[in-house]
Design an enzyme around this catalytic site. Structure first.
Site, PDB file in Angstrom:
ATOM      1  CB  ALA A  65      43.541  44.115  36.512  1.00  0.00           C
ATOM      2  N   GLY A 108      39.956  44.297  40.094  1.00  0.00           N
ATOM      3  CA  GLY A 108      39.235  44.791  38.917  1.00  0.00           C
ATOM      4  C   GLY A 108      37.904  44.087  38.714  1.00  0.00           C
ATOM      5  CD  GLU A 111      39.030  48.487  40.860  1.00  0.00           C
ATOM      6  OE1 GLU A 111      39.828  47.646  40.413  1.00  0.00           O
ATOM      7  OE2 GLU A 111      39.323  49.670  41.050  1.00  0.00           O
ATOM      8  CD  GLU A 131      42.618  46.163  43.644  1.00  0.00           C
ATOM      9  OE1 GLU A 131      42.246  46.087  44.837  1.00  0.00           O
ATOM     10  OE2 GLU A 131      41.829  46.325  42.705  1.00  0.00           O
TER      11      GLU A 131
HETATM   12  C1  HXC Z   1      46.140  36.780  36.229  1.00  0.00           C
HETATM   13  C2  HXC Z   1      45.122  35.150  37.472  1.00  0.00           C
HETATM   14  C3  HXC Z   1      44.495  36.114  38.287  1.00  0.00           C
HETATM   15  C4  HXC Z   1      44.726  37.502  37.979  1.00  0.00           C
HETATM   16  C5  HXC Z   1      43.923  34.173  38.999  1.00  0.00           C
HETATM   17  N1  HXC Z   1      44.737  33.960  37.958  1.00  0.00           N
HETATM   18  N2  HXC Z   1      43.746  35.476  39.221  1.00  0.00           N
HETATM   19  N3  HXC Z   1      45.937  35.485  36.467  1.00  0.00           N
HETATM   20  N4  HXC Z   1      45.561  37.773  36.942  1.00  0.00           N
HETATM   21  N5  HXC Z   1      44.147  38.482  38.663  1.00  0.00           N
HETATM   22  C6  HXC Z   1      45.185  32.677  37.409  1.00  0.00           C
HETATM   23  C7  HXC Z   1      46.183  32.004  38.324  1.00  0.00           C
HETATM   24  O1  HXC Z   1      47.458  32.547  38.110  1.00  0.00           O
HETATM   25  C8  HXC Z   1      46.068  30.580  37.878  1.00  0.00           C
HETATM   26  O2  HXC Z   1      46.772  30.408  36.678  1.00  0.00           O
HETATM   27  C9  HXC Z   1      44.574  30.447  37.553  1.00  0.00           C
HETATM   28  O3  HXC Z   1      44.088  31.775  37.341  1.00  0.00           O
HETATM   29  C10 HXC Z   1      43.776  29.845  38.680  1.00  0.00           C
HETATM   30  O4  HXC Z   1      44.030  30.575  39.861  1.00  0.00           O
HETATM   31  P1  HXC Z   1      44.489  29.891  41.236  1.00  0.00           P
HETATM   32  O5  HXC Z   1      45.128  30.942  42.048  1.00  0.00           O
HETATM   33  O6  HXC Z   1      45.256  28.659  40.975  1.00  0.00           O
HETATM   34  O7  HXC Z   1      43.062  29.498  41.847  1.00  0.00           O
HETATM   35  P2  HXC Z   1      42.655  29.348  43.382  1.00  0.00           P
HETATM   36  O8  HXC Z   1      43.787  28.672  44.131  1.00  0.00           O
HETATM   37  O9  HXC Z   1      41.309  28.758  43.388  1.00  0.00           O
HETATM   38  O10 HXC Z   1      42.596  30.845  43.952  1.00  0.00           O
HETATM   39  C11 HXC Z   1      41.615  31.764  43.485  1.00  0.00           C
HETATM   40  C12 HXC Z   1      41.985  33.223  43.893  1.00  0.00           C
HETATM   41  C13 HXC Z   1      43.425  33.530  43.442  1.00  0.00           C
HETATM   42  C14 HXC Z   1      41.874  33.373  45.426  1.00  0.00           C
HETATM   43  C15 HXC Z   1      40.961  34.141  43.240  1.00  0.00           C
HETATM   44  O11 HXC Z   1      43.516  33.203  42.061  1.00  0.00           O
HETATM   45  C16 HXC Z   1      43.829  34.963  43.587  1.00  0.00           C
HETATM   46  O12 HXC Z   1      44.109  35.423  44.683  1.00  0.00           O
HETATM   47  N6  HXC Z   1      43.893  35.693  42.459  1.00  0.00           N
HETATM   48  C17 HXC Z   1      44.374  37.073  42.446  1.00  0.00           C
HETATM   49  C18 HXC Z   1      43.349  37.988  43.032  1.00  0.00           C
HETATM   50  C19 HXC Z   1      43.845  39.415  42.989  1.00  0.00           C
HETATM   51  O13 HXC Z   1      44.869  39.788  43.615  1.00  0.00           O
HETATM   52  N7  HXC Z   1      43.146  40.253  42.248  1.00  0.00           N
HETATM   53  C20 HXC Z   1      43.492  41.641  42.126  1.00  0.00           C
HETATM   54  C21 HXC Z   1      44.291  41.781  40.874  1.00  0.00           C
HETATM   55  S1  HXC Z   1      44.960  43.378  40.744  1.00  0.00           S
HETATM   56  P3  HXC Z   1      47.784  29.175  36.449  1.00  0.00           P
HETATM   57  O14 HXC Z   1      48.410  29.499  35.143  1.00  0.00           O
HETATM   58  O15 HXC Z   1      48.701  29.154  37.632  1.00  0.00           O
HETATM   59  O16 HXC Z   1      46.834  27.998  36.417  1.00  0.00           O
HETATM   60  C22 HXC Z   1      43.758  44.312  40.114  1.00  0.00           C
HETATM   61  C23 HXC Z   1      44.236  45.658  39.926  1.00  0.00           C
HETATM   62  C24 HXC Z   1      43.253  46.704  39.626  1.00  0.00           C
HETATM   63  O17 HXC Z   1      42.680  43.902  39.824  1.00  0.00           O
HETATM   64  C25 HXC Z   1      43.916  48.040  39.556  1.00  0.00           C
HETATM   65  C26 HXC Z   1      45.263  48.168  40.104  1.00  0.00           C
HETATM   66  C27 HXC Z   1      46.408  48.140  39.158  1.00  0.00           C
END
Ligand code: HXC
Length: 257
Positions: A65, A108, A111, A131
């Site tokens: 998400a 997400g 999911e 998360e």
């Molecule tokens: C918003 C995101 C994002 C996300 C990545 N980006 N994931 N933006 N929401 N979930 C954005 C980053 O901010 C970044 O933007 C760009 O995408 C590239 O990501 P990087 O992190 O620079 O890439 P990399 O170093 O290759 O790492 C990849 C990754 C990492 C390991 C997947 O992006 C990551 O850990 N993402 C978050 C994963 C996560 O926690 N997902 C769960 C979300 S919560 P910029 O602008 O900096 O270039 C969820 C909740 C569900 O899903 C229900 C509960 C509420």
């Protein structure tokens, strides 16, 4: 229809939907959700379309998400908007659909992949529910669907540690139906979708209803439900056609009636 965050194409009877926010690794914001609802509803309503494939990019199916969209929200915002409830419109899709997962399917993203009827993974796929590292939990069905897909112990471990599971482990655990080379992922998924699209469509819907029921009803009621749906298909033209085609040693020609 014109979309900003997804691409939609029709290949014969198969709809291909591609998540397309590459700058955010296909993070699922409200716009993605409303566009997916529109695309899935259009698919369900179009009798020419008989299977759908949802995919992302090679690097990311979806990295979750959209954290930036959620960051400032409070409880009252989330509760009053019933945040994420719209995904139930995606899971209400009656016709078959497949998630073709390459790269990250996190939070997400994992999911949504689990909302599909089944997952085909590229050998580079990585699944996870990270998360907890953000101070929250799965919120789009992940705790429930992961537990039923891979069992309590592995689901707990995944959700408590936030670790990623690679494609090989996901296949062993039963999370994915099949792993294919990442470079062939979309073609393989489209091929499988074309096979499903060639099946009698009412039987396909009945299969979805009965397999999904396995998670909701006790065994005895589930078996009764299956049997009634099975009986019901004997009221269709496609049952007459399918059995005649077998006896006459020819392919079936389905009407969807
Ligand atoms: C918003 C995101 C994002 C996300 C990545 N980006 N994931 N933006 N929401 N979930 C954005 C980053 O901010 C970044 O933007 C760009 O995408 C590239 O990501 P990087 O992190 O620079 O890439 P990399 O170093 O290759 O790492 C990849 C990754 C990492 C390991 C997947 O992006 C990551 O850990 N993402 C978050 C994963 C996560 O926690 N997902 C769960 C979300 S919560 P910029 O602008 O900096 O270039 C969820 C909740 C569900 O899903 C229900 C509960 C509420």
């Amino acid at each position: 229809a014109d979309y900003n965050t997804i691409l939609v194409e029709q290949r014969d009877a198969v709809t291909l939907v591609t998540l397309n926010r590459p700058h955010a690794l296909n993070a699922l914001n409200s716009e993605v959700l409303s566009e997916l609802i529109a695309a899935f509803t259009a698919y369900d309503d179009d009798p020419s379309q008989r299977c759908l494939v949802l995919t992302g990019s090679e690097k990311a199916f979806a990295a979750g998400a959209d954290i930036k969209e959620m960051q400032a929200q409070g409880f009252a915002d989330m509760y009053s908007s019933n945040f994420f409830a719209g995904w139930e419109q995606v899971t209400a899709t009656r016709k078959p659909w497949i998630a073709a997962v390459s790269g990250y399917a996190l939070g997400g993203g994992c999911e949504v992949a689990m909302m599909a009827d089944f997952i085909i993974a590229g050998d580079n796929a990585k699944f996870g529910q990270p998360e907890i590292k953000l101070g929250v939990t799965p919120g789009m069905g992940g705790s429930q669907r992961l537990a039923s897909a891979i069992g309590k112990s592995k689901a707990m471990e995944m959700c408590l540690t936030g670790r990623m599971m690679d494609a090989a482990e996901a296949e062993r655990a039963g999370l994915v139906a099949r792993v294919v080379p990442a470079s062939d992922l979309v073609e393989e998924a489209l091929k499988t979708a074309a096979q499903i699209a060639a099946m009698p469509p009412l039987a396909a819907i009945a299969v979805k209803e009965m397999v999904n029921t396995a998670e909701e009803l006790p065994l005895e009621q589930g078996i009764r439900f299956e049997r009634r749906l099975f009986h019901g298909l004997f009221g269709t033209e496609d049952q007459k056609e399918g059995m005649a085609a077998f006896v006459e040693k020819r392919p079936g020609n389905w009407t969807g009636r």
